[in-house]
Motif scaffolding. Structure first.
Motif, PDB file in Angstrom:
ATOM      1  N   TYR A   1       0.806  -1.219   0.000  1.00 29.99           N
ATOM      2  CA  TYR A   1       0.000   0.000   0.000  1.00 29.99           C
ATOM      3  C   TYR A   1       0.842   1.274   0.000  1.00 29.99           C
ATOM      4  CZ  TYR A   1      -3.578  -3.418   1.151  1.00 29.99           C
ATOM      5  OH  TYR A   1      -4.409  -4.505   1.121  1.00 29.99           O
ATOM      6  N   LYS A   2       1.972   1.237   0.661  1.00 30.44           N
ATOM      7  CA  LYS A   2       2.836   2.417   0.690  1.00 30.44           C
ATOM      8  C   LYS A   2       3.329   2.754  -0.717  1.00 30.44           C
ATOM      9  CE  LYS A   2       6.992   4.363   2.837  1.00 30.44           C
ATOM     10  NZ  LYS A   2       8.160   4.095   3.700  1.00 30.44           N
ATOM     11  N   LEU A   3       3.781   1.730  -1.448  1.00 30.19           N
ATOM     12  CA  LEU A   3       4.240   1.946  -2.824  1.00 30.19           C
ATOM     13  C   LEU A   3       3.083   2.378  -3.716  1.00 30.19           C
ATOM     14  CD1 LEU A   3       6.393   1.831  -5.019  1.00 30.19           C
ATOM     15  CD2 LEU A   3       5.921  -0.626  -5.269  1.00 30.19           C
ATOM     16  N   ALA A   4       1.915   1.755  -3.541  1.00 29.91           N
ATOM     17  CA  ALA A   4       0.732   2.118  -4.338  1.00 29.91           C
ATOM     18  C   ALA A   4       0.393   3.588  -4.123  1.00 29.91           C
ATOM     19  CB  ALA A   4      -0.447   1.237  -3.955  1.00 29.91           C
ATOM     20  N   TYR A   5       0.462   4.035  -2.869  1.00 33.46           N
ATOM     21  CA  TYR A   5       0.184   5.436  -2.553  1.00 33.46           C
ATOM     22  C   TYR A   5       1.149   6.350  -3.309  1.00 33.46           C
ATOM     23  CZ  TYR A   5      -0.343   9.776   0.062  1.00 33.46           C
ATOM     24  OH  TYR A   5      -0.553  11.089   0.399  1.00 33.46           O
ATOM     25  N   GLU A   6       2.427   6.016  -3.283  1.00 38.02           N
ATOM     26  CA  GLU A   6       3.437   6.841  -3.939  1.00 38.02           C
ATOM     27  C   GLU A   6       3.213   6.884  -5.456  1.00 38.02           C
ATOM     28  OE1 GLU A   6       7.111   5.074  -2.765  1.00 38.02           O
ATOM     29  OE2 GLU A   6       7.029   5.870  -0.704  1.00 38.02           O
ATOM     30  N   LEU A   7       2.885   5.749  -6.041  1.00 38.22           N
ATOM     31  CA  LEU A   7       2.683   5.684  -7.492  1.00 38.22           C
ATOM     32  C   LEU A   7       1.439   6.459  -7.920  1.00 38.22           C
ATOM     33  CD1 LEU A   7       3.631   1.941  -7.995  1.00 38.22           C
ATOM     34  CD2 LEU A   7       4.848   3.895  -8.987  1.00 38.22           C
ATOM     35  N   TYR A   8       0.350   6.325  -7.180  1.00 43.15           N
ATOM     36  CA  TYR A   8      -0.858   7.088  -7.501  1.00 43.15           C
ATOM     37  C   TYR A   8      -0.605   8.586  -7.358  1.00 43.15           C
ATOM     38  CZ  TYR A   8      -3.615   2.743  -7.423  1.00 43.15           C
ATOM     39  OH  TYR A   8      -4.127   1.493  -7.690  1.00 43.15           O
ATOM     40  N   THR A   9       0.172   8.967  -6.349  1.00 41.64           N
ATOM     41  CA  THR A   9       0.494  10.379  -6.143  1.00 41.64           C
ATOM     42  C   THR A   9       1.319  10.914  -7.312  1.00 41.64           C
ATOM     43  OG1 THR A   9       0.474  10.087  -3.735  1.00 41.64           O
ATOM     44  CG2 THR A   9       1.596  12.045  -4.581  1.00 41.64           C
ATOM     45  N   GLU A  10       2.298  10.133  -7.764  1.00 43.63           N
ATOM     46  CA  GLU A  10       3.103  10.530  -8.920  1.00 43.63           C
ATOM     47  C   GLU A  10       2.232  10.656 -10.164  1.00 43.63           C
ATOM     48  OE1 GLU A  10       6.334   7.783  -9.346  1.00 43.63           O
ATOM     49  OE2 GLU A  10       7.103   8.191  -7.320  1.00 43.63           O
ATOM     50  N   ALA A  11       1.305   9.731 -10.345  1.00 43.54           N
ATOM     51  CA  ALA A  11       0.405   9.767 -11.507  1.00 43.54           C
ATOM     52  C   ALA A  11      -0.455  11.029 -11.498  1.00 43.54           C
ATOM     53  CB  ALA A  11      -0.478   8.527 -11.521  1.00 43.54           C
ATOM     54  N   LEU A  12      -0.892  11.438 -10.308  1.00 42.84           N
ATOM     55  CA  LEU A  12      -1.725  12.640 -10.187  1.00 42.84           C
ATOM     56  C   LEU A  12      -0.976  13.908 -10.592  1.00 42.84           C
ATOM     57  CD1 LEU A  12      -3.621  11.807  -6.885  1.00 42.84           C
ATOM     58  CD2 LEU A  12      -4.699  12.394  -9.061  1.00 42.84           C
ATOM     59  N   GLY A  13       0.348  13.855 -10.573  1.00 44.40           N
ATOM     60  CA  GLY A  13       1.136  15.034 -10.937  1.00 44.40           C
ATOM     61  C   GLY A  13       1.435  15.139 -12.414  1.00 44.40           C
ATOM     62  N   ILE A  14       1.037  14.140 -13.211  1.00 42.33           N
ATOM     63  CA  ILE A  14       1.395  14.128 -14.628  1.00 42.33           C
ATOM     64  C   ILE A  14       0.595  15.130 -15.450  1.00 42.33           C
ATOM     65  CG2 ILE A  14       1.374  12.719 -16.734  1.00 42.33           C
ATOM     66  CD1 ILE A  14       2.169  10.320 -14.945  1.00 42.33           C
ATOM     67  N   ASP A  15      -0.717  15.135 -15.309  1.00 47.24           N
ATOM     68  CA  ASP A  15      -1.557  16.007 -16.143  1.00 47.24           C
ATOM     69  C   ASP A  15      -2.809  16.442 -15.389  1.00 47.24           C
ATOM     70  OD1 ASP A  15      -2.922  17.380 -18.057  1.00 47.24           O
ATOM     71  OD2 ASP A  15      -3.096  15.731 -19.474  1.00 47.24           O
ATOM     72  N   PRO A  16      -2.800  17.649 -14.826  1.00 44.74           N
ATOM     73  CA  PRO A  16      -3.978  18.125 -14.070  1.00 44.74           C
ATOM     74  C   PRO A  16      -5.218  18.308 -14.928  1.00 44.74           C
ATOM     75  CG  PRO A  16      -2.390  19.897 -14.404  1.00 44.74           C
ATOM     76  CD  PRO A  16      -1.722  18.639 -14.852  1.00 44.74           C
ATOM     77  N   ASN A  17      -5.056  18.334 -16.255  1.00 45.51           N
ATOM     78  CA  ASN A  17      -6.213  18.539 -17.135  1.00 45.51           C
ATOM     79  C   ASN A  17      -7.017  17.261 -17.367  1.00 45.51           C
ATOM     80  OD1 ASN A  17      -5.659  21.298 -17.651  1.00 45.51           O
ATOM     81  ND2 ASN A  17      -4.078  20.717 -19.118  1.00 45.51           N
ATOM     82  N   ASN A  18      -6.416  16.099 -17.072  1.00 46.21           N
ATOM     83  CA  ASN A  18      -7.130  14.840 -17.316  1.00 46.21           C
ATOM     84  C   ASN A  18      -8.030  14.537 -16.121  1.00 46.21           C
ATOM     85  OD1 ASN A  18      -7.964  12.165 -17.814  1.00 46.21           O
ATOM     86  ND2 ASN A  18      -6.157  11.823 -19.077  1.00 46.21           N
ATOM     87  N   ILE A  19      -9.186  15.132 -16.128  1.00 47.00           N
ATOM     88  CA  ILE A  19     -10.099  15.103 -14.987  1.00 47.00           C
ATOM     89  C   ILE A  19     -10.586  13.703 -14.656  1.00 47.00           C
ATOM     90  CG2 ILE A  19     -12.387  15.861 -14.229  1.00 47.00           C
ATOM     91  CD1 ILE A  19     -11.824  18.512 -15.708  1.00 47.00           C
ATOM     92  N   LYS A  20     -11.036  12.958 -15.670  1.00 45.96           N
ATOM     93  CA  LYS A  20     -11.639  11.652 -15.402  1.00 45.96           C
ATOM     94  C   LYS A  20     -10.622  10.660 -14.849  1.00 45.96           C
ATOM     95  CE  LYS A  20     -15.330  10.607 -17.437  1.00 45.96           C
ATOM     96  NZ  LYS A  20     -16.436  10.238 -18.339  1.00 45.96           N
ATOM     97  N   THR A  21      -9.437  10.628 -15.453  1.00 44.99           N
ATOM     98  CA  THR A  21      -8.403   9.715 -14.962  1.00 44.99           C
ATOM     99  C   THR A  21      -7.947  10.124 -13.572  1.00 44.99           C
ATOM    100  OG1 THR A  21      -7.650   9.287 -17.225  1.00 44.99           O
ATOM    101  CG2 THR A  21      -6.128   8.721 -15.447  1.00 44.99           C
ATOM    102  N   ASN A  22      -7.793  11.422 -13.348  1.00 49.00           N
ATOM    103  CA  ASN A  22      -7.363  11.901 -12.032  1.00 49.00           C
ATOM    104  C   ASN A  22      -8.404  11.599 -10.960  1.00 49.00           C
ATOM    105  OD1 ASN A  22      -4.939  12.798 -13.006  1.00 49.00           O
ATOM    106  ND2 ASN A  22      -5.561  14.919 -13.231  1.00 49.00           N
ATOM    107  N   ALA A  23      -9.679  11.642 -11.324  1.00 49.62           N
ATOM    108  CA  ALA A  23     -10.731  11.282 -10.364  1.00 49.62           C
ATOM    109  C   ALA A  23     -10.554   9.827  -9.930  1.00 49.62           C
ATOM    110  CB  ALA A  23     -12.109  11.490 -10.987  1.00 49.62           C
TER     111      ALA A  23
END
Length: 481
Positions: free
Chosen positions: A259-281
């Motif tokens: 879970y710790k690694l999953a948290y870090e990876l999801y957080t990194e993914a959220l920083g890639i493109d703030p315009n992609n609303i559906k994926t970021n949700a």
């Protein structure tokens, strides 16, 4: 050679006949036949400006503005004083979105005929389009996409064949989340020009923002084949690939229980493109699930809240947040979320979840008898008795006879609540009803008339069975009689 003469007199007469036939079909709005006869006239007499002008007008009616532009330009090359030729050239430029070139054509028409009302109006229209372009460019930089769409709609009224305006409008519609409209515009262009890199990019952008990332990448790659230097397609393709990889890595880590690694990876993914609303949700909801597994329930609630802010139709995020609210005993919030879910998807499962939350909310508004006695909900009968003995002696009014009136009143209240708690929890039937959230009043027990002394006396052996006596300042003990 004058406009009306070309080649030999007989040829000229035959060309004029074809032109007249073309005019007749044009008047009937049979533009395809009109085109054929104007072409015959041009073939017979290729130096006649009016023939090219007429065919240009026909092509314009058929929506073939680029071909019409060629004919209009040829007509004014043959005769620079041909006012209608300049008007048609300007109109074609404007329809194709080249407002500056259109202005030059209309200006030439006005030089030849300064009172020409059509030239005056079209010149104004061309200037209006240039102004709309200028405003749209500024607003796009400001990310005011609604205003850009408005400007492009106005510009397209004068430039209906301008792919550039349509693409900009479609891109902004995609940025606004209006994907079906954006896709429709891009698809219309691709039907006319399957190699249009901008339309391919917008088509991919819509898929990308709808979380169809793999398909989106295919369109971005195709756009880059058509235009290797297409900067937007290049950036979007890179972001799409990175987002897909990070999300999949996060999902893999979650499934493996890391879970710790999953948290870090999801957080990194959220920083890639703030315009992609559906994926970021989805990423926020996934991270919320991770936080709930890590028992960081407040963080999980915050992540789910961010998810529904981005996509207020995202049922999974509402369900996850509602469960976190239940786990943190925020039952009103849980009921609100489950109501939202059930209004959207009226399934038996969602109905049951809502009923459970409503029951817990109802129970939470009653006195917590377990808390009053200081015991767990799974406490045994013996543990309940021990807890009552301890709390009843602690809050008995006689023990606080020397305290202030305010303290005495508070302790008397607590003593009564301890008696109520014991009465309910020591009776298996009442305890079952209490635990299930049912109303105890249906048992005929009115707690408002409850006398805690009766329970106390019965528990400790009847009247006179004990007394509180002082053994020093602030100290009390009880003795049995």
């Amino acid at each position: 050679m004058s406009i009306g003469t070309c080649c030999f007199p007989g040829t000229n007469r035959e060309a004029e006949t074809f032109k007249e036939q073309g005019n007749a079909y044009y008047a009937k709005k049979d533009y395809n036949e009109a085109y054929n006869y104007y072409t015959k006239a041009i073939d017979m007499c290729p130096k006649n400006a009016s023939y090219y002008g007429n065919r240009a007008a026909t092509l314009m009616m058929l929506g073939r503005f680029r071909e019409a532009l060629g004919d209009a330009q040829q007509s004014v090359r043959l005769d620079d004083s041909f006012v209608r030729g300049h008007l048609r050239e300007g109109k074609c430029h404007l329809s194709l979105g080249n407002a500056m070139a259109a202005c030059r054509s209309f200006q030439r028409a006005l030089e030849l005929d300064h009172k020409n009302a059509q030239a005056q109006q079209e010149f104004k229209n061309a200037n209006a389009v240039m102004e709309y372009e200028k405003i749209a460019e500024t607003d796009f930089e400001k990310r005011d996409f609604r205003k850009v769409v408005f400007c492009m709609d106005r510009a397209l009224e004068f430039a209906p064949a301008c792919h550039r305006f349509k693409i900009l409008k479609a891109e902004c519609l995609a940025m606004l989340g209006r994907y079906p409209e954006a896709q429709s515009v891009a698809s219309d262009i691709l039907r006319m020009d399957s190699t249009n890199a901008d339309a391919l990019y917008v088509r991919g952008l819509c898929l990308y923002y709808e979380d169809c990332i793999e398909k989106a990448v295919q369109f971005f790659v195709q756009a880059l084949r058509m235009a290797p230097d297409h900067e937007k397609a290049c950036i979007a393709c890179r972001n799409a690939k990175a987002l897909k990889a990070k999300k999949e890595d996060g999902n893999k880590a979650f499934k493996e229980g890391n879970y710790k690694l999953a948290y870090e990876l999801y957080t990194e993914a959220l920083g890639i493109d703030p315009n992609n609303i559906k994926t970021n949700a989805k990423l926020y909801c996934n991270r919320g699930t991770v936080n709930s597994k890590l028992r960081k329930l407040d963080d999980a609630i915050e992540d789910c809240t961010n998810a529904v802010k981005l996509d207020d139709t995202y049922i999974k995020a509402y369900l996850r947040r509602a469960q976190c609210y239940m786990d943190t005993e925020q039952y009103e919030e849980a009921v609100r979320d489950y109501e939202k879910v059930y209004q959207t998807e009226k399934t038996k499962e969602h109905k049951q979840l809502l009923k459970n939350a409503q029951l817990e909310l109802k129970k939470s508004k009653r006195k917590d008898y377990y808390k009053i006695l200081g015991v767990d909900k799974n406490a045994s009968e013996d543990e309940i008795k021990k807890a009552y003995r301890k709390r009843a002696l602690m809050h008995h009014p006689d023990r606080h006879s020397g305290a202030s009136a305010e303290v005495q009143k508070e302790e008397e209240k607590k003593f009564k609540e301890v008696g109520e708690a014991f009465t309910i929890l020591s009776d298996p039937k009442k305890k079952t009803r209490y635990d299930s959230g049912q109303d105890l009043d249906e048992e005929g027990m009115n707690m408002g008339d409850f006398d805690p002394n009766n329970i106390f006396k019965a528990f400790f052996g009847g009247p006179g069975g004990f007394s509180f006596e002082a053994s020093g300042p602030g100290n009390f003990f009880f003795q049995f009689g």
